[in-house]
Motif scaffolding. Sequence first.
Motif, mmCIF file in Angstrom:
data_model
loop_
_atom_site.group_PDB
_atom_site.id
_atom_site.type_symbol
_atom_site.label_atom_id
_atom_site.label_comp_id
_atom_site.label_asym_id
_atom_site.label_seq_id
_atom_site.Cartn_x
_atom_site.Cartn_y
_atom_site.Cartn_z
ATOM 1 N N ASN A 80 -5.830 -6.699 27.753
ATOM 2 C CA ASN A 80 -6.972 -7.272 27.031
ATOM 3 C C ASN A 80 -6.571 -7.878 25.679
ATOM 4 O O ASN A 80 -7.404 -8.390 24.961
ATOM 5 C CB ASN A 80 -8.048 -6.200 26.829
ATOM 6 C CG ASN A 80 -9.336 -6.765 26.268
ATOM 7 O OD1 ASN A 80 -9.784 -7.832 26.710
ATOM 8 N ND2 ASN A 80 -9.920 -6.094 25.300
ATOM 9 N N LEU A 81 -5.275 -7.803 25.361
ATOM 10 C CA LEU A 81 -4.828 -8.280 24.055
ATOM 11 C C LEU A 81 -4.045 -9.578 24.194
ATOM 12 O O LEU A 81 -3.248 -9.730 25.105
ATOM 13 C CB LEU A 81 -3.942 -7.222 23.382
ATOM 14 C CG LEU A 81 -4.580 -5.847 23.173
ATOM 15 C CD1 LEU A 81 -3.560 -4.883 22.557
ATOM 16 C CD2 LEU A 81 -5.812 -5.929 22.298
ATOM 17 N N TYR A 137 -4.086 -0.555 15.441
ATOM 18 C CA TYR A 137 -3.497 -0.090 16.700
ATOM 19 C C TYR A 137 -3.220 -1.233 17.679
ATOM 20 O O TYR A 137 -2.136 -1.291 18.268
ATOM 21 C CB TYR A 137 -4.399 0.990 17.315
ATOM 22 C CG TYR A 137 -3.820 1.647 18.542
ATOM 23 C CD1 TYR A 137 -2.537 2.187 18.529
ATOM 24 C CD2 TYR A 137 -4.560 1.739 19.723
ATOM 25 C CE1 TYR A 137 -2.002 2.791 19.654
ATOM 26 C CE2 TYR A 137 -4.035 2.348 20.849
ATOM 27 C CZ TYR A 137 -2.754 2.875 20.809
ATOM 28 O OH TYR A 137 -2.238 3.466 21.936
ATOM 29 N N PRO A 138 -4.178 -2.188 17.871
ATOM 30 C CA PRO A 138 -3.864 -3.329 18.744
ATOM 31 C C PRO A 138 -2.651 -4.130 18.265
ATOM 32 O O PRO A 138 -1.849 -4.595 19.083
ATOM 33 C CB PRO A 138 -5.133 -4.185 18.720
ATOM 34 C CG PRO A 138 -6.084 -3.552 17.798
ATOM 35 C CD PRO A 138 -5.601 -2.175 17.472
ATOM 36 N N LEU A 167 12.186 1.753 19.841
ATOM 37 C CA LEU A 167 11.522 0.501 19.487
ATOM 38 C C LEU A 167 10.730 0.650 18.181
ATOM 39 O O LEU A 167 10.760 -0.234 17.327
ATOM 40 C CB LEU A 167 10.611 0.047 20.635
ATOM 41 C CG LEU A 167 9.975 -1.336 20.490
ATOM 42 C CD1 LEU A 167 11.021 -2.418 20.223
ATOM 43 C CD2 LEU A 167 9.182 -1.678 21.744
ATOM 44 N N ASP A 168 10.044 1.763 18.019
ATOM 45 C CA ASP A 168 9.345 2.023 16.753
ATOM 46 C C ASP A 168 10.329 1.998 15.595
ATOM 47 O O ASP A 168 10.054 1.436 14.542
ATOM 48 C CB ASP A 168 8.666 3.401 16.769
ATOM 49 C CG ASP A 168 7.477 3.446 17.696
ATOM 50 O OD1 ASP A 168 6.605 2.575 17.570
ATOM 51 O OD2 ASP A 168 7.430 4.343 18.548
ATOM 52 N N LYS A 192 4.935 -4.619 22.527
ATOM 53 C CA LYS A 192 5.079 -5.402 23.751
ATOM 54 C C LYS A 192 6.067 -6.553 23.535
ATOM 55 O O LYS A 192 6.930 -6.821 24.368
ATOM 56 C CB LYS A 192 3.718 -5.956 24.184
ATOM 57 C CG LYS A 192 3.779 -6.739 25.481
ATOM 58 C CD LYS A 192 2.453 -7.429 25.777
ATOM 59 C CE LYS A 192 2.613 -8.407 26.924
ATOM 60 N NZ LYS A 192 1.385 -9.218 27.103
ATOM 61 N N LEU A 193 5.927 -7.243 22.380
ATOM 62 C CA LEU A 193 6.795 -8.385 22.086
ATOM 63 C C LEU A 193 8.179 -7.947 21.621
ATOM 64 O O LEU A 193 9.133 -8.732 21.664
ATOM 65 C CB LEU A 193 6.166 -9.261 20.994
ATOM 66 C CG LEU A 193 4.808 -9.886 21.301
ATOM 67 C CD1 LEU A 193 4.252 -10.576 20.058
ATOM 68 C CD2 LEU A 193 4.903 -10.875 22.448
#
Length: 133
Positions: free
Chosen positions: A80-81, A47-48, A7-8, A55-56
């Motif tokens: 939390n994001l 980082y967030p 994914l990265d 995630k998306l």
Amino acid sequence: MLKIDDLDKKLYGYHLAKIYGPYNQTYEAREIIVLYYSDKVKRTLSYPKYLMERKLGRLLEQNETVDHIDEASINNNIENLQILSREDNIRKSQSKYGNIDCLVCNKSFKQKYSYSKYCSNKCRYKARELGLH
Ligand SMILES: [Zn+2]
């Protein structure tokens, strides 16, 4: 160092060499990671933002920002994001908090985040020296 997976590679490029982090630059600042394309070419990423893009499974759009739901920029738990438009994010941070007195210099200031206790970086560093938190 984070391990690069498929994914990265898809999101940030197949020539990605390594990912370092997350690092916390200063107290209250968002954590960052550093993407290395080679030993010399690197890019710094929030980082967030990295977590949300993973995630998306896609990169964020120009107008999308990652918001910390509980306002604690150090809480990078994925729960939390959330994604907010730039306008909504600004609106959220402007509306929420009132004035409090700085714990170091006693000056009244408008809180940016619920956990802000100091009026400035100067007072924040001073507080650290004094062992306050
Ligand atoms: Zn102060």
